[in-house]
Enzyme design. Structure first.
Site: not given
Length: 566
Positions: A115, A196, A220
């Site tokens: 990420k 996310s 997330s």
């Protein structure tokens, strides 16, 4: 057997709805080309290692094939922000090690995505998807990245995400970042990808890599994993160092992994577990962390005698209405495999902890009983500390980020309604700014209440089961829906406890047909047990994982849609 279970619900819902499936048109499948004559699509870490050990494939060729796959489909789902320009060089070095007889472990030569909140001290940017941090230089690899490299993993690139991990706005397009654009759901491009860690999850689902990494403050990892029909594991806060990770809240931030199989997700997960002096919270894992979580992978026979609880408050929200038939069918399969499921295992203060309308981290009767109070204060301080170590940037504070977003509002949507991706502008940042990072009485009251209500009177309370006859014993895990809009992640996030999700089925509402999953929750540092029973449930249910079918592959809508029945 199913003990003290709501059987009337099962009888009313299981007749015609169990494990409904959907077959996508063949022209939307975008099959992955073979790699050196090998069927790389859906290949596991173990398969890749076998091929490389037999000389049928090497890491450099593997990187080339995954880059080819990225070019084939990622223009649709936008899950990758940046490819590592040194990936081929790193792969070549690892191939030479293998040829010399040195293999570091199961991750040796395996390309991964991280990420875009994982600091990588290389030629790539680390930006949380924000243009404000483009050009900044991190002082070192995040500790998790350091461990990946030591294990022989190849950092293939950074994955897209909801910008600033959804901290910046309350109304926004999930999976969108100013730098990476709109990360999309690989099953239906019009729908929410889960946030996310959207890019990491859908990159794995779409076979851009075998495994990837994300972060979670509240939902997330679990949310995008279930929307991608893959396994997602998020660890106890303190099991994995957060040092070098763009933060939200030191109280709740943790890391985790994504894989198409349990074994893949667990191999990736155990690679980043460890103590790190830069994150003192990791000292708490002493004597609790394990070296090999793969030792706990199991099959359905492990469900014999297992005991699970159902906290019903998180099952009865609008987002799970259409999923209940399939979820209840799954519970029936688990019970038939030998587990006992208890339904009166609610959190002590569920009525004031669990939002009846779905996921809501602002939910609570007052500011001094709200998770959001903790997160907004933590973020103001934590982001300042993170930014203080960067070089080649003038962004040093939350105020600086907000000013940047205002100046470049056409790109970054600092002003409400200036871009459809950020309808509310940066009101989340504004809420954090309003606290000025004050660790005041309200903050401490909120922290104490949240810890007490989510741990001692929350998950631990629900796991400590007492029968009507007065017998008392500990349950092995709690079972909850892992829907993107479900409040199921709120309590484990507040507690800092582990959670994992596995694929169960597809939403049958209208044309959406997006995946959803079932999650297991445990107490602190109970990852081994969750892996044992999660993999056993996965085996009992059979293969629920589906390859993405890129429905509406030409979609460009922003914001992405909810994809749930009203």
């Amino acid at each position: 057997m199913i003990a003290v279970f709501k059987l009337h619900l099962i009888l009313g819902l299981l007749v015609s709805c169990a494990f409904a499936s959907f077959t996508a048109p063949a022209e939307t499948l975008f099959p992955m080309p073979k790699c050196q004559g090998l069927d790389l699509e859906e290949a596991t870490v173990s398969q890749l290692q076998d091929w490389m050990s037999r000389g049928l494939l090497n890491s450099k060729q593997l990187v080339a094939c995954y880059v080819q796959r990225i070019h084939q489909v990622d223009s649709m789902i936008e899950s990758v922000i940046e490819i590592n320009p040194d990936a081929f060089v790193i792969a070549d070095e690892l191939d030479r090690e293998r040829e010399a007889g040195f293999v570091r472990g199961p991750m040796h030569g395996i390309p991964v995505l991280v990420k875009d909140s994982y600091a990588t001290a290389d030629k790539m940017q680390t930006s949380a998807g924000s243009l404000a941090l483009v050009g900044s230089i991190v002082p070192r690899d995040a500790h998790a990245v350091k461990l990946m490299r030591e294990a022989g993993a190849i950092i293939l690139g950074h994955s897209n995400l909801s910008e600033w991990a959804e901290m910046r706005s309350t109304s926004f397009s999930e999976g969108f970042s100013g730098r990476g654009g709109q990360a999309r759901n690989s099953f239906n491009l019009t729908q929410k990808p889960g946030g996310s860690s959207s890019g990491s999850a859908h990159a794995v689902s779409a076979n851009l890599v075998t495994v990837a990494y994300g972060t979670e403050t509240d939902g997330s990892i679990i949310s995008p994993a279930e929307r991608a029909s893959i396994i997602g594991i998020k660890g106890t806060v303190g099991l994995i160092s957060r040092a070098g990770i763009i933060p939200e809240s030191h109280s709740q931030d943790t890391l985790g992994s994504f894989g198409r199989t349990f074994e893949d997700a667990v191999i990736a997960f155990q690679t980043i577990v460890g103590i790190d002096p830069r994150d003192p919270k990791t000292f708490e894992q002493e004597g609790k962390a394990l070296r090999n979580y793969t030792d706990y992978l199991s099959n359905k026979t492990a469900l014999q005698g297992a005991r699970f609880g159902i906290p019903w408050k998180v099952w009865t929200t609008p987002s799970t209405k259409n999923q209940l038939p399939t979820l209840l069918a799954a519970l029936n399969v688990i019970a038939e495999a030998g587990a006992t499921i208890y339904n009166n295992t609610e959190y002590k203060y569920a009525d004031i902890m669990v939002s009846p309308d779905g996921w809501d981290w602002t939910y609570g009767p007052s500011a001094n009983m709200s998770e959001y109070t903790i997160v907004t204060v933590d973020f103001y301080n934590n982001i300042r500390d993170y930014l203080s170590e960067l070089s080649n940037t003038n962004i040093r504070s939350l105020e600086d980020i907000m000013a940047f977003n205002d100046v470049y509002t056409i790109l970054e949507g600092g002003i409400a309604n200036s871009t459809p991706a950020f309808e509310s502008g940066q009101d989340g940042f504004a809420a954090s700014l309003a606290t000025h990072g004050a660790y005041n009485e309200t903050y401490h009251q909120a922290r104490d209440w949240i810890r007490y209500s989510s741990r001692e009177m929350g998950i631990d309370y629900a796991l400590n089961y007492t029968t009507k006859d007065g017998d008392n014993f500990l349950l092995d895990a709690l079972l909850v829906p892992s829907d993107d809009n479900s409040p199921a992640t709120n309590v484990p996030a507040q507690a800092g406890y582990p959670m994992l999700t596995l694929p169960v089925g597809f939403d049958s509402y209208s044309q959406f047909h997006c995946p959803f999953g079932l999650s297991l929750i445990g107490t602190a540092y109970s990852e081994a047990g969750l892996i044992k029973y999660g993999s056993a449930i996965d085996d009992a249910l059979g293969v629920r994982r589906r390859k993405p079918y890129f429905y509406e592959y030409g979609a460009t809508n922003i914001p992405v849609l909810q994809g749930r029945a009203p």
